[in-house]
Scaffold this active site. Structure first.
Site, PDB file in Angstrom:
ATOM      1  N   ARG A 193       0.878  -1.185   0.000  1.00  0.00           N
ATOM      2  CA  ARG A 193       0.000   0.000   0.000  1.00  0.00           C
ATOM      3  C   ARG A 193       0.906   1.222   0.000  1.00  0.00           C
ATOM      4  O   ARG A 193       1.717   1.389   0.918  1.00  0.00           O
ATOM      5  CB  ARG A 193      -0.925   0.020   1.219  1.00  0.00           C
ATOM      6  CG  ARG A 193      -1.649   1.354   1.371  1.00  0.00           C
ATOM      7  CD  ARG A 193      -2.757   1.342   2.378  1.00  0.00           C
ATOM      8  NE  ARG A 193      -3.929   0.651   1.844  1.00  0.00           N
ATOM      9  CZ  ARG A 193      -5.152   0.729   2.369  1.00  0.00           C
ATOM     10  NH1 ARG A 193      -5.378   1.458   3.444  1.00  0.00           N
ATOM     11  NH2 ARG A 193      -6.153   0.071   1.830  1.00  0.00           N
ATOM     12  N   HIS A 208      -7.461   0.881  -6.484  1.00  0.00           N
ATOM     13  CA  HIS A 208      -7.648   0.014  -5.308  1.00  0.00           C
ATOM     14  C   HIS A 208      -8.340  -1.275  -5.763  1.00  0.00           C
ATOM     15  O   HIS A 208      -9.479  -1.548  -5.399  1.00  0.00           O
ATOM     16  CB  HIS A 208      -8.487   0.762  -4.268  1.00  0.00           C
ATOM     17  CG  HIS A 208      -8.459   0.163  -2.893  1.00  0.00           C
ATOM     18  ND1 HIS A 208      -7.679  -0.931  -2.557  1.00  0.00           N
ATOM     19  CD2 HIS A 208      -9.122   0.510  -1.749  1.00  0.00           C
ATOM     20  CE1 HIS A 208      -7.865  -1.213  -1.275  1.00  0.00           C
ATOM     21  NE2 HIS A 208      -8.738  -0.366  -0.773  1.00  0.00           N
ATOM     22  N   GLN A 265     -10.073  -3.927  -3.299  1.00  0.00           N
ATOM     23  CA  GLN A 265     -11.370  -3.493  -2.780  1.00  0.00           C
ATOM     24  C   GLN A 265     -12.493  -3.838  -3.757  1.00  0.00           C
ATOM     25  O   GLN A 265     -13.572  -4.283  -3.361  1.00  0.00           O
ATOM     26  CB  GLN A 265     -11.337  -1.965  -2.567  1.00  0.00           C
ATOM     27  CG  GLN A 265     -12.659  -1.380  -2.109  1.00  0.00           C
ATOM     28  CD  GLN A 265     -13.015  -1.820  -0.710  1.00  0.00           C
ATOM     29  OE1 GLN A 265     -12.213  -1.697   0.201  1.00  0.00           O
ATOM     30  NE2 GLN A 265     -14.227  -2.342  -0.526  1.00  0.00           N
ATOM     31  N   ASP A 298     -17.360   7.263  -1.275  1.00  0.00           N
ATOM     32  CA  ASP A 298     -16.127   7.073  -0.510  1.00  0.00           C
ATOM     33  C   ASP A 298     -15.822   8.414   0.148  1.00  0.00           C
ATOM     34  O   ASP A 298     -16.482   9.429  -0.138  1.00  0.00           O
ATOM     35  CB  ASP A 298     -14.998   6.642  -1.484  1.00  0.00           C
ATOM     36  CG  ASP A 298     -13.693   6.279  -0.777  1.00  0.00           C
ATOM     37  OD1 ASP A 298     -13.694   6.122   0.464  1.00  0.00           O
ATOM     38  OD2 ASP A 298     -12.663   6.152  -1.474  1.00  0.00           O
ATOM     39  N   CYS A 320     -16.388   1.656   0.721  1.00  0.00           N
ATOM     40  CA  CYS A 320     -15.232   0.802   1.049  1.00  0.00           C
ATOM     41  C   CYS A 320     -14.804   0.929   2.504  1.00  0.00           C
ATOM     42  O   CYS A 320     -14.137   0.040   3.022  1.00  0.00           O
ATOM     43  CB  CYS A 320     -14.071   1.104   0.106  1.00  0.00           C
ATOM     44  SG  CYS A 320     -13.379   2.763   0.323  1.00  0.00           S
ATOM     45  N   ARG A 335     -13.820  -8.469   2.055  1.00  0.00           N
ATOM     46  CA  ARG A 335     -12.402  -8.255   1.780  1.00  0.00           C
ATOM     47  C   ARG A 335     -11.617  -9.547   2.039  1.00  0.00           C
ATOM     48  O   ARG A 335     -10.702  -9.876   1.281  1.00  0.00           O
ATOM     49  CB  ARG A 335     -11.843  -7.105   2.640  1.00  0.00           C
ATOM     50  CG  ARG A 335     -12.353  -5.720   2.259  1.00  0.00           C
ATOM     51  CD  ARG A 335     -11.951  -5.294   0.858  1.00  0.00           C
ATOM     52  NE  ARG A 335     -10.509  -5.272   0.671  1.00  0.00           N
ATOM     53  CZ  ARG A 335      -9.704  -4.264   0.999  1.00  0.00           C
ATOM     54  NH1 ARG A 335     -10.203  -3.163   1.531  1.00  0.00           N
ATOM     55  NH2 ARG A 335      -8.402  -4.325   0.759  1.00  0.00           N
TER      56      ARG A 335
END
Ligand code: CP
Ligand code: NVA
Length: 310
Positions: free
Chosen positions: A109, A136, A139, A227, A266, A294
């Site tokens: 990340r 991402h 996700q 988001d 998310c 996830r």
């Protein structure tokens, strides 16, 4: 077989993504109500170790990959960049080569997407994108799984995105191109997604609408997604927050979508900003299914990287 990096959804392609979702559902059902750390019956990654490098904060990505590795029979090591030599200036290239000698796969990340591309160039084991400023993908495998579980078959689905045109939206647009659904994007002027992702989806035959009208995007949609208005590493300006106000997903906006529409986020959420408490806590919100997924989705990503899916 060439090393399978998962930097973006296109690295796997639509067929492999569909296979990942099928496998995630099968494994999820097979271990329902088992203790979360107990390995799956076949423990397909027994003996394998995942190294995880975090240059930004994380709760879900960190825990889901760790639990995913345990459930697949392997283990994981977390490296917080601030306490590693990477954080003191050791190069990405050297870090990639060292971790490749010590771990069977690497999850990263970071901020600049170019760093993860460099990591993949130098690594001799799979590199997985656990979020960059650009995308991402992990996700979105979980999000697609959540849509399918909630009886939203992907082809032709109308997905509405409200708010900031960010990394998560980029991966949704990439998923649209691969899985053939349509995306209505409502953002304030100046906060649109990168044109490259819009073009990718359009070139694949998807309808992508860019609008500044939140209601128009939500009208008749199957899925509403938002988001945070301020992603990690972005400036938190009063001007941006003011521009985002009409894009809050509240009950009035949700009411414009199909009655059976679902709400995705998310997480982490800023309830009261990008989503009202009524929607976040309401019956159409499936955000905690999405968070749990996830784990199941990341297991599939790992199995694909190791050549065991697709
Ligand atoms: N959604 C997500 O990636 O959460 P974390 O930042 O907690 O990993
Ligand atoms: N867009 C958000 C996602 C967090 C999981 C960010 O980049 O901070």
């Amino acid at each position: 077989m060439a090393v399978r990096h998962f930097l973006d959804l296109s690295d796997a392609g639509g067929n492999a993504i569909a296979a990942m979702i099928d496998d995630a559902i099968t494994r999820k059902v097979a271990r329902a109500s088992w203790p979360k750390g107990q390995p799956d019956a076949d423990a397909p990654l027994a003996g394998r170790v995942l190294g995880m490098v975090f240059e930004k904060s994380s709760t879900r990505t960190r825990v889901s990959f760790d639990i995913a590795m345990r459930q697949l029979g392997g283990s994981a090591i977390v490296l917080d960049a601030g306490t590693t030599q990477l954080g003191r200036g050791e190069s990405v290239a050297d870090t990639a080569r060292v971790l490749s000698r010590m771990a069977d796969a690497i999850m990263v990340r970071t901020d600049d997407h170019a760093k993860i591309e460099e990591m993949a160039r130098y690594a001799s084991v799979p590199v997985i994108n656990g979020l960059t400023d650009r995308s991402h993908p992990c996700q979105i495998v979980a999000d697609l799984l959540t849509m399918i579980e909630h009886k939203k078959p992907l082809p032709g689905l109308e997905v509405a995105w409200l708010g900031d045109g960010n990394n998560v939206l980029h991966s949704i647009l990439e998923a649209a191109a691969l899985m053939k659904f349509n995306v209505r994007v409502a953002t304030p002027a100046g906060y649109e997604p990168e044109a490259e992702f819009v073009e990718l989806a359009r070139a694949a035959g998807c309808t992508v609408t860019l609008t500044q009208d939140a209601g128009a995007a939500a009208a008749g949609a199957d899925v509403l997604v938002t988001d945070t208005w301020v992603s990690m590493g972005q400036a938190d300006s009063a001007e941006k927050l003011a521009a985002m106000q009409p894009y809050r997903v509240d009950a009035a906006l949700m009411a414009q979508a199909k009655p059976e529409a679902i709400f995705l986020h998310c997480l982490p959420a800023h309830v009261g900003d990008e989503v009202s408490e009524e929607v976040f806590e309401g019956p159409q919100s499936v955000v905690f299914d999405e968070a749990e997924n996830r784990i199941h989705a990341q297991k599939s990503v790992l199995l694909w990287c190791f050549g065991l899916i697709g």
